[in-house]
Design a protein around this motif. Structure first.
Motif, PDB file in Angstrom:
ATOM      1  N   MET A 101      -6.132  -1.895   0.833  1.00  0.00           N
ATOM      2  CA  MET A 101      -5.131  -1.623   2.224  1.00  0.00           C
ATOM      3  C   MET A 101      -5.585   0.444   1.634  1.00  0.00           C
ATOM      4  O   MET A 101      -5.081   1.307   2.766  1.00  0.00           O
ATOM      5  N   ARG A 102      -4.734   0.861   0.598  1.00  0.00           N
ATOM      6  CA  ARG A 102      -4.960   2.276   0.883  1.00  0.00           C
ATOM      7  C   ARG A 102      -6.160   2.674   0.716  1.00  0.00           C
ATOM      8  O   ARG A 102      -5.630   3.364   1.121  1.00  0.00           O
ATOM      9  N   ALA A 103      -7.060   1.983   0.029  1.00  0.00           N
ATOM     10  CA  ALA A 103      -8.123   2.665   0.194  1.00  0.00           C
ATOM     11  C   ALA A 103      -8.524   2.965   1.653  1.00  0.00           C
ATOM     12  O   ALA A 103      -9.536   4.010   2.278  1.00  0.00           O
ATOM     13  N   ALA A 104      -8.511   2.378   2.319  1.00  0.00           N
ATOM     14  CA  ALA A 104      -8.817   1.307   4.102  1.00  0.00           C
ATOM     15  C   ALA A 104      -8.074   2.530   4.659  1.00  0.00           C
ATOM     16  O   ALA A 104      -8.282   2.777   6.084  1.00  0.00           O
ATOM     17  N   GLY A 105      -6.886   3.332   4.098  1.00  0.00           N
ATOM     18  CA  GLY A 105      -5.796   3.869   5.114  1.00  0.00           C
ATOM     19  C   GLY A 105      -4.855   2.897   5.564  1.00  0.00           C
ATOM     20  O   GLY A 105      -4.201   3.742   6.777  1.00  0.00           O
ATOM     21  N   VAL A 106      -4.717   2.278   5.314  1.00  0.00           N
ATOM     22  CA  VAL A 106      -3.977   0.934   6.308  1.00  0.00           C
ATOM     23  C   VAL A 106      -2.268   1.583   5.356  1.00  0.00           C
ATOM     24  O   VAL A 106      -1.539   2.374   4.596  1.00  0.00           O
ATOM     25  N   GLY A 107      -1.714   2.696   7.309  1.00  0.00           N
ATOM     26  CA  GLY A 107      -0.163   3.185   6.156  1.00  0.00           C
ATOM     27  C   GLY A 107       1.092   2.329   5.679  1.00  0.00           C
ATOM     28  O   GLY A 107       1.704   2.569   5.048  1.00  0.00           O
ATOM     29  N   ARG A 108       0.460   1.191   6.254  1.00  0.00           N
ATOM     30  CA  ARG A 108       2.033  -0.174   5.851  1.00  0.00           C
ATOM     31  C   ARG A 108       1.457  -0.932   5.854  1.00  0.00           C
ATOM     32  O   ARG A 108       0.663  -1.926   6.474  1.00  0.00           O
ATOM     33  N   MET A 109       1.788  -2.192   4.999  1.00  0.00           N
ATOM     34  CA  MET A 109       1.824  -3.632   4.828  1.00  0.00           C
ATOM     35  C   MET A 109       2.432  -3.924   4.314  1.00  0.00           C
ATOM     36  O   MET A 109       4.025  -3.615   3.620  1.00  0.00           O
ATOM     37  N   VAL A 110       2.961  -4.728   5.212  1.00  0.00           N
ATOM     38  CA  VAL A 110       4.368  -6.267   5.226  1.00  0.00           C
ATOM     39  C   VAL A 110       4.253  -6.986   4.548  1.00  0.00           C
ATOM     40  O   VAL A 110       3.455  -7.597   4.869  1.00  0.00           O
ATOM     41  N   GLU A 149       4.345  -9.986  -7.334  1.00  0.00           N
ATOM     42  CA  GLU A 149       5.221  -9.213  -6.629  1.00  0.00           C
ATOM     43  C   GLU A 149       5.452  -8.129  -7.384  1.00  0.00           C
ATOM     44  O   GLU A 149       5.430  -6.733  -6.910  1.00  0.00           O
ATOM     45  N   GLU A 150       5.663  -8.116  -8.142  1.00  0.00           N
ATOM     46  CA  GLU A 150       5.970  -7.360  -8.993  1.00  0.00           C
ATOM     47  C   GLU A 150       4.591  -6.692  -9.729  1.00  0.00           C
ATOM     48  O   GLU A 150       3.800  -5.162  -9.273  1.00  0.00           O
ATOM     49  N   GLU A 151       3.296  -6.811  -9.211  1.00  0.00           N
ATOM     50  CA  GLU A 151       2.051  -6.170  -9.234  1.00  0.00           C
ATOM     51  C   GLU A 151       1.634  -5.056  -7.846  1.00  0.00           C
ATOM     52  O   GLU A 151       1.527  -3.544  -7.724  1.00  0.00           O
ATOM     53  N   ILE A 152       2.479  -5.557  -6.525  1.00  0.00           N
ATOM     54  CA  ILE A 152       2.855  -4.829  -5.495  1.00  0.00           C
ATOM     55  C   ILE A 152       3.020  -3.225  -5.555  1.00  0.00           C
ATOM     56  O   ILE A 152       3.297  -2.509  -5.575  1.00  0.00           O
ATOM     57  N   TYR A 153       4.333  -3.644  -6.723  1.00  0.00           N
ATOM     58  CA  TYR A 153       5.722  -2.098  -7.519  1.00  0.00           C
ATOM     59  C   TYR A 153       4.519  -1.703  -8.019  1.00  0.00           C
ATOM     60  O   TYR A 153       4.486  -0.154  -7.613  1.00  0.00           O
ATOM     61  N   LEU A 154       3.882  -2.520  -8.508  1.00  0.00           N
ATOM     62  CA  LEU A 154       2.822  -1.071  -9.451  1.00  0.00           C
ATOM     63  C   LEU A 154       1.982  -0.837  -8.614  1.00  0.00           C
ATOM     64  O   LEU A 154       2.017   0.620  -9.029  1.00  0.00           O
ATOM     65  N   GLU A 155       1.435  -1.114  -7.932  1.00  0.00           N
ATOM     66  CA  GLU A 155       0.300  -0.397  -7.053  1.00  0.00           C
ATOM     67  C   GLU A 155       0.923   0.724  -5.932  1.00  0.00           C
ATOM     68  O   GLU A 155       0.041   1.288  -4.908  1.00  0.00           O
ATOM     69  N   TRP A 156       2.297   0.464  -5.668  1.00  0.00           N
ATOM     70  CA  TRP A 156       2.868   0.999  -4.288  1.00  0.00           C
ATOM     71  C   TRP A 156       2.671   2.638  -4.610  1.00  0.00           C
ATOM     72  O   TRP A 156       2.957   3.466  -6.114  1.00  0.00           O
ATOM     73  N   GLY A 157       2.467   3.705  -3.968  1.00  0.00           N
ATOM     74  CA  GLY A 157       1.413   4.744  -4.013  1.00  0.00           C
ATOM     75  C   GLY A 157       2.055   5.146  -2.885  1.00  0.00           C
ATOM     76  O   GLY A 157       3.292   4.117  -1.390  1.00  0.00           O
ATOM     77  N   ASN A 158       2.591   6.759  -2.291  1.00  0.00           N
ATOM     78  CA  ASN A 158       2.942   7.582  -1.537  1.00  0.00           C
ATOM     79  C   ASN A 158       2.100   7.112  -0.159  1.00  0.00           C
ATOM     80  O   ASN A 158       2.201   7.267   0.900  1.00  0.00           O
ATOM     81  N   ASP A 159       0.629   6.835  -0.336  1.00  0.00           N
ATOM     82  CA  ASP A 159       0.059   7.109   0.322  1.00  0.00           C
ATOM     83  C   ASP A 159       0.436   5.260   0.908  1.00  0.00           C
ATOM     84  O   ASP A 159      -0.755   4.662   1.750  1.00  0.00           O
ATOM     85  N   LEU A 160       0.867   4.153   0.620  1.00  0.00           N
ATOM     86  CA  LEU A 160       0.632   3.297   1.206  1.00  0.00           C
ATOM     87  C   LEU A 160       2.503   2.162   1.704  1.00  0.00           C
ATOM     88  O   LEU A 160       2.535   2.857   0.149  1.00  0.00           O
ATOM     89  N   GLU A 161       3.248   2.304   2.634  1.00  0.00           N
ATOM     90  CA  GLU A 161       4.562   1.916   2.382  1.00  0.00           C
ATOM     91  C   GLU A 161       3.832   0.547   2.813  1.00  0.00           C
ATOM     92  O   GLU A 161       3.453   0.118   3.379  1.00  0.00           O
ATOM     93  N   VAL A 162       5.109  -0.432   1.000  1.00  0.00           N
ATOM     94  CA  VAL A 162       5.495  -1.553   1.531  1.00  0.00           C
ATOM     95  C   VAL A 162       7.101  -1.509   2.374  1.00  0.00           C
ATOM     96  O   VAL A 162       7.630  -1.684   1.914  1.00  0.00           O
ATOM     97  N   VAL A 163       6.507  -2.495   3.064  1.00  0.00           N
ATOM     98  CA  VAL A 163       8.016  -3.644   3.230  1.00  0.00           C
ATOM     99  C   VAL A 163       8.142  -4.680   2.720  1.00  0.00           C
ATOM    100  O   VAL A 163       7.485  -5.858   3.742  1.00  0.00           O
ATOM    101  N   PHE A 164       9.250  -5.705   2.248  1.00  0.00           N
ATOM    102  CA  PHE A 164       9.218  -6.759   2.112  1.00  0.00           C
ATOM    103  C   PHE A 164      10.532  -7.571   2.787  1.00  0.00           C
ATOM    104  O   PHE A 164      10.712  -6.831   3.204  1.00  0.00           O
ATOM    105  N   VAL A 165       9.445  -8.470   3.597  1.00  0.00           N
ATOM    106  CA  VAL A 165      10.657  -9.686   4.783  1.00  0.00           C
ATOM    107  C   VAL A 165      11.210 -10.592   3.985  1.00  0.00           C
ATOM    108  O   VAL A 165       9.955 -10.966   2.850  1.00  0.00           O
ATOM    109  N   ALA A 166      12.374 -11.160   3.531  1.00  0.00           N
ATOM    110  CA  ALA A 166      12.234 -12.347   3.183  1.00  0.00           C
ATOM    111  C   ALA A 166      13.580 -13.430   4.238  1.00  0.00           C
ATOM    112  O   ALA A 166      14.621 -13.467   3.969  1.00  0.00           O
TER     113      ALA A 166
END
Length: 202
Positions: A101-110, A149-166
């Motif tokens: 998603m980061r490499a594809a230029g996706v700005g936000r991942m929910v 889910e821990e993997e998402i936190y490790l991959e989280w960067g300024n160029d990929l905003e991640v939003v968690f919904v519970a």
């Protein structure tokens, strides 16, 4: 004219199908990967840009998501494999998804989170406000879901905003919704269309 394209992972699932419908109602274009054998009966009347996918590897996902402004992950984080393989498969697939998603230029991942990542145990009611120290899980599925889910936190960067919904437990069509029990279920659980709206609101 339609709005930007959204990449939906898990559109073939019950929740993913409602996410697609909610996006289309808001005039978004929807692109979704599918594999042979994925059920499509619940979306035959909806126009979706289906793209055939194989292993959902990083390179493939990056190519499929090119041009999409956002992504919604409605699928389960743990694949249907043997218990001993769940941890490795869940973490490697989630890592590949984030990097693609980061490499594809996706700005936000929910991403739909699970109670096991909020510190809840069996029978406990938890949400974002009741977060506590996350305990190790005995069952392989929960342990793999938490690791993913821990993997998402490790991959989280300024160029990929991640939003968690519970969301809470999700029910949907076919779950005795029209009965007295079904009405009670909806009063205390979350219907698929409502869960889809929650994913889109962020």
């Amino acid at each position: 004219m339609g709005r930007a394209s959204v990449f939906v992972v898990g559109a073939h699932t019950l929740l993913g199908g409602q996410v697609v419908r909610a996006l289309k109602a808001r005039r978004y274009n929807v692109r979704a990967p599918r594999r042979r054998g994925d059920p499509m009966w619940h979306l035959t009347d909806v126009r979706v840009d289906w793209v055939d996918a194989g292993s959902h590897g990083e390179d493939e996902l990056r190519e499929l998501a090119q041009g999409c402004g956002g992504a919604i992950v409605a699928s389960e984080p743990v694949p249907e494999v043997r218990p001993g393989e769940m941890m490795a498969e869940a973490t490697s697939r989630t890592r590949a998804l984030c990097r693609a998603m980061r490499a594809a230029g996706v700005g936000r991942m929910v991403f739909r989170t699970h109670a096991c990542a909020l510190g809840g145990g069996s029978g406990e009611e938890v949400d974002e406000a009741s977060y506590r120290e996350v305990r190790a899980h005995d069952d392989p599925w929960s342990a793999a879901a938490l690791a993913a889910e821990e993997e998402i936190y490790l991959e989280w960067g300024n160029d990929l905003e991640v939003v968690f919904v519970a969301p809470t437990v999700v029910v949907g069509p076919g779950d005795a919704y029209g009965t007295e029990a079904g009405r009670w279920l909806r009063s205390c659980l979350l219907y698929t269309s409502d869960a889809a709206d929650d994913l889109l609101c962020v």
